[in-house]
Motif scaffolding. Structure first.
Motif, mmCIF file in Angstrom:
data_model
loop_
_atom_site.group_PDB
_atom_site.id
_atom_site.type_symbol
_atom_site.label_atom_id
_atom_site.label_comp_id
_atom_site.label_asym_id
_atom_site.label_seq_id
_atom_site.Cartn_x
_atom_site.Cartn_y
_atom_site.Cartn_z
ATOM 1 N N CYS A 1 2.074 6.456 21.118
ATOM 2 C CA CYS A 1 2.287 5.011 21.251
ATOM 3 C C CYS A 1 2.709 4.341 19.958
ATOM 4 C CB CYS A 1 1.023 4.338 21.773
ATOM 5 S SG CYS A 1 -0.375 4.430 20.624
ATOM 6 N N GLY A 2 2.597 5.067 18.820
ATOM 7 C CA GLY A 2 2.994 4.502 17.537
ATOM 8 C C GLY A 2 1.978 3.567 16.933
ATOM 9 N N LYS A 3 0.812 3.409 17.571
ATOM 10 C CA LYS A 3 -0.203 2.498 17.061
ATOM 11 C C LYS A 3 -0.841 3.075 15.804
ATOM 12 C CE LYS A 3 -4.495 0.129 18.312
ATOM 13 N NZ LYS A 3 -5.518 -0.070 19.369
ATOM 14 N N PRO A 4 -0.945 2.285 14.710
ATOM 15 C CA PRO A 4 -1.553 2.797 13.480
ATOM 16 C C PRO A 4 -3.085 2.770 13.540
ATOM 17 C CG PRO A 4 -0.792 0.554 13.132
ATOM 18 C CD PRO A 4 -0.384 0.936 14.532
ATOM 19 N N SER A 5 -3.704 3.788 12.966
ATOM 20 C CA SER A 5 -5.158 3.840 12.847
ATOM 21 C C SER A 5 -5.496 4.099 11.387
ATOM 22 C CB SER A 5 -5.739 4.961 13.717
ATOM 23 O OG SER A 5 -5.451 4.744 15.081
ATOM 24 N N ALA A 6 -6.294 3.221 10.789
ATOM 25 C CA ALA A 6 -6.660 3.343 9.374
ATOM 26 C C ALA A 6 -7.830 4.302 9.231
ATOM 27 C CB ALA A 6 -7.001 1.970 8.795
ATOM 28 N N LEU A 7 -7.535 5.592 9.137
ATOM 29 C CA LEU A 7 -8.588 6.611 9.111
ATOM 30 C C LEU A 7 -9.407 6.568 7.825
ATOM 31 C CD1 LEU A 7 -6.678 9.700 10.579
ATOM 32 C CD2 LEU A 7 -8.036 7.992 11.796
ATOM 33 N N PHE A 8 -8.802 6.153 6.734
ATOM 34 C CA PHE A 8 -9.493 6.152 5.439
ATOM 35 C C PHE A 8 -9.701 4.740 4.905
ATOM 36 C CE2 PHE A 8 -6.985 10.179 5.510
ATOM 37 C CZ PHE A 8 -8.067 11.026 5.691
ATOM 38 N N GLY A 9 -9.845 3.779 5.806
ATOM 39 C CA GLY A 9 -9.959 2.401 5.365
ATOM 40 C C GLY A 9 -8.587 1.801 5.131
ATOM 41 N N SER A 10 -8.562 0.626 4.581
ATOM 42 C CA SER A 10 -7.263 -0.032 4.354
ATOM 43 C C SER A 10 -7.338 -0.948 3.144
ATOM 44 C CB SER A 10 -6.865 -0.846 5.596
ATOM 45 O OG SER A 10 -7.815 -1.866 5.850
ATOM 46 N N GLY A 11 -6.177 -1.153 2.560
ATOM 47 C CA GLY A 11 -6.045 -2.133 1.491
ATOM 48 C C GLY A 11 -6.422 -1.670 0.104
ATOM 49 N N GLY A 12 -6.853 -0.420 -0.044
ATOM 50 C CA GLY A 12 -7.295 0.034 -1.366
ATOM 51 C C GLY A 12 -6.192 0.026 -2.402
ATOM 52 N N GLY A 13 -5.020 0.497 -2.029
ATOM 53 C CA GLY A 13 -3.909 0.521 -2.966
ATOM 54 C C GLY A 13 -3.473 -0.875 -3.375
ATOM 55 N N GLU A 14 -3.460 -1.784 -2.412
ATOM 56 C CA GLU A 14 -3.068 -3.163 -2.721
ATOM 57 C C GLU A 14 -4.090 -3.822 -3.629
ATOM 58 O OE1 GLU A 14 -1.641 -7.214 -0.345
ATOM 59 O OE2 GLU A 14 -2.493 -5.517 0.751
ATOM 60 N N ARG A 15 -5.371 -3.586 -3.379
ATOM 61 C CA ARG A 15 -6.409 -4.182 -4.232
ATOM 62 C C ARG A 15 -6.310 -3.642 -5.657
ATOM 63 N NH1 ARG A 15 -9.332 -3.420 0.519
ATOM 64 N NH2 ARG A 15 -10.242 -1.461 -0.228
ATOM 65 N N LEU A 16 -6.055 -2.345 -5.783
ATOM 66 C CA LEU A 16 -5.913 -1.767 -7.121
ATOM 67 C C LEU A 16 -4.704 -2.354 -7.833
ATOM 68 C CD1 LEU A 16 -6.578 0.296 -9.344
ATOM 69 C CD2 LEU A 16 -5.242 1.987 -8.064
ATOM 70 N N ALA A 17 -3.591 -2.459 -7.137
ATOM 71 C CA ALA A 17 -2.370 -3.000 -7.742
ATOM 72 C C ALA A 17 -2.596 -4.420 -8.259
ATOM 73 C CB ALA A 17 -1.229 -2.961 -6.732
ATOM 74 N N LYS A 18 -3.292 -5.218 -7.468
ATOM 75 C CA LYS A 18 -3.568 -6.598 -7.898
ATOM 76 C C LYS A 18 -4.527 -6.625 -9.081
ATOM 77 C CE LYS A 18 -2.715 -8.931 -3.480
ATOM 78 N NZ LYS A 18 -3.333 -9.693 -2.342
ATOM 79 N N ALA A 19 -5.516 -5.727 -9.058
ATOM 80 C CA ALA A 19 -6.517 -5.725 -10.125
ATOM 81 C C ALA A 19 -5.906 -5.381 -11.473
ATOM 82 C CB ALA A 19 -7.637 -4.737 -9.785
ATOM 83 N N VAL A 20 -4.894 -4.517 -11.490
ATOM 84 C CA VAL A 20 -4.285 -4.094 -12.758
ATOM 85 C C VAL A 20 -2.915 -4.738 -12.970
ATOM 86 C CG1 VAL A 20 -5.560 -1.927 -12.909
ATOM 87 C CG2 VAL A 20 -3.410 -1.993 -11.634
ATOM 88 N N ASP A 21 -2.559 -5.675 -12.088
ATOM 89 C CA ASP A 21 -1.297 -6.417 -12.197
ATOM 90 C C ASP A 21 -0.090 -5.483 -12.236
ATOM 91 O OD1 ASP A 21 0.297 -8.692 -12.335
ATOM 92 O OD2 ASP A 21 0.231 -8.791 -14.530
ATOM 93 N N LEU A 22 -0.065 -4.574 -11.252
ATOM 94 C CA LEU A 22 1.041 -3.637 -11.111
ATOM 95 C C LEU A 22 1.574 -3.702 -9.685
ATOM 96 C CD1 LEU A 22 -0.429 -0.510 -12.941
ATOM 97 C CD2 LEU A 22 1.499 -1.901 -13.731
ATOM 98 N N PRO A 23 2.830 -3.314 -9.482
ATOM 99 C CA PRO A 23 3.367 -3.342 -8.114
ATOM 100 C C PRO A 23 2.794 -2.213 -7.244
ATOM 101 C CG PRO A 23 5.003 -2.462 -9.636
ATOM 102 C CD PRO A 23 3.861 -2.949 -10.483
ATOM 103 N N LEU A 24 2.593 -2.520 -5.981
ATOM 104 C CA LEU A 24 2.303 -1.486 -4.991
ATOM 105 C C LEU A 24 3.661 -0.956 -4.543
ATOM 106 C CD1 LEU A 24 0.283 0.028 -3.182
ATOM 107 C CD2 LEU A 24 0.552 -1.826 -1.508
ATOM 108 N N LEU A 25 3.981 0.239 -4.969
ATOM 109 C CA LEU A 25 5.330 0.784 -4.731
ATOM 110 C C LEU A 25 5.574 1.122 -3.270
ATOM 111 C CD1 LEU A 25 5.504 3.122 -7.855
ATOM 112 C CD2 LEU A 25 6.576 0.885 -7.585
ATOM 113 N N GLY A 26 4.508 1.400 -2.549
ATOM 114 C CA GLY A 26 4.690 1.715 -1.140
ATOM 115 C C GLY A 26 3.437 2.333 -0.551
ATOM 116 N N GLN A 27 3.396 2.353 0.771
ATOM 117 C CA GLN A 27 2.309 2.961 1.521
ATOM 118 C C GLN A 27 2.902 4.045 2.412
ATOM 119 O OE1 GLN A 27 1.107 -0.998 3.066
ATOM 120 N NE2 GLN A 27 -0.977 -0.434 2.442
ATOM 121 N N VAL A 28 2.338 5.232 2.316
ATOM 122 C CA VAL A 28 2.861 6.380 3.046
ATOM 123 C C VAL A 28 1.884 6.729 4.172
ATOM 124 C CG1 VAL A 28 3.668 8.762 2.894
ATOM 125 C CG2 VAL A 28 3.899 7.231 0.913
#
Length: 368
Positions: A295-322
């Protein structure tokens, strides 16, 4: 009279001669600390000096395995002090010599610039198991697919998996004392995994790690590259410091997964590179979600938002989510990176987009 296992081992090892000295390994104690068990397990140490051919390790292992009564071999390769006198000829594989014991600690070496290697990009992570090598492989292949001349250097000395992930095998040839990198998917590759037995542990300390990294930079016939992607081992240890002391690194990419335990380790990786003056280009969040194949529905098996929170905390770009996609793993096992094996998949598109961003940021970092 029946001979003992120790005697048979001594006879076998006495027949192996060091091409540099002409002496046998057993009488010169270049092979030492031989221990055996009643079940036929053998443990021994091989000392290799600066001018010794590391292929001796393979010869020793094979010779011991063929001795009657041997059921298992554990070979510990250690660095020997550099021999005195005139040095020998050329060498085919990385030298594993030991740093001389010096009283005061010397100043950190000045990084050497290698213009032919183009922009050097280190792909790193704070911890293992986040898919760092997968990102490094697909980044290199994606850059090559765009027309760039790309090299991929495996600096993960203790877990050199890139040959399998790129689908290459066998030792690299040596021409005029230069190691010729193997090539796959348009990328030139060098890895210690091509040079040691698959089951041989790399029990090597910091000075040897630094020597290998230096040789991968200067003794490999890379030609002229636009990018050299370096796959680092997990953590913030010898290999990371050795690389930044050996050459100018144009940028580091930090790979994490969404959960907080991974993000915390990745933060330490960011701080380490910043402390040694290497620009951190951004954060890649791997295994961001699992897409249902039906169905293509995403499931966050390992939680979500960790990369974005880290990027904001260190003022760096989030290059992408795989996204977590089974064919990424299958491609790594089979030596077919996902960016070529299934270029239309969401994972491949994400990795290709990340490669494009990194190319742009690396160019800006060097210009700056």
């Amino acid at each position: 009279m029946a001979t003992t296992l120790q005697e048979r081992l001594a006879q076998s090892l006495s027949r192996i001669r060091n091409p540099r000295t002409g002496a046998d390994l057993f009488s010169t104690q270049q092979v030492r600390d031989i221990a055996t068990t009643t079940t036929g397990r053998v443990r021994l140490t091989l000392l290799l000096g600066a001018q010794d051919d590391p292929a001796l390790a393979k010869e020793v292992r094979q010779a011991v395995e063929q001795v009657q009564g041997v059921t298992d071999v554990e070979l510990d390769v250690q660095a020997a002090s550099a021999p005195s006198g005139r040095s020998g000829g050329g060498r085919a594989l990385p030298v594993m010599d030991q740093a001389p014991a010096a009283p005061p600690r010397p100043a950190a070496p000045t990084p050497k610039h290698y213009p032919n290697l183009g922009r050097i990009i280190a792909v790193s992570s704070g911890k293992g198991g986040v898919g760092k090598s997968t990102v490094a492989v697909n980044l290199a292949v994606a850059l090559a697919s765009s027309g760039a001349r790309v090299g991929l250097m495996d600096a993960d000395i203790y877990g050199p998996n890139l040959p399998r992930m790129m689908g290459v095998s066998g030792a690299p040839p040596v021409v005029k004392e230069k190691i010729m990198p193997l090539e796959a998917h348009g990328v030139k590759l060098i890895s210690l995994g091509m040079m040691i037995e698959p089951d041989q542990p790399a029990i090597w300390r910091g000075p040897i790690v630094m020597k290998i990294i230096n040789q991968f930079l200067q003794d490999v016939a890379w030609g002229t590259l636009d990018y050299l992607v370096v796959d680092m081992p997990p953590g913030t240890g010898d290999a990371q410091l050795s690389l930044v002391q050996a050459t100018q690194v144009d940028g580091a990419v930090i790979v994490t997964t969404p959960q907080e335990v991974s993000v915390g380790d990745a933060l330490r990786g960011v701080k380490m590179f910043q402390r040694v003056g290497v620009p951190v280009l951004g954060i890649v969040e791997n295994m961001s979600w699992f897409e249902c194949p039906h169905c293509g529905k995403p499931s966050a098996l390992f939680g979500s938002g960790g990369g974005e929170r880290l990027a904001k905390a260190v003022d760096l770009p989030l290059l992408g989510q795989v996204p977590l996609y089974p064919r990424v793993m299958e491609g790594g096992e089979a030596g077919t990176p996902i960016v070529t094996a299934d270029a239309s998949s969401s994972a491949a598109r994400a990795l290709t987009a990340i490669a494009t961003k990194i190319a742009s940021l690396a160019g800006a970092a060097r210009a700056g």
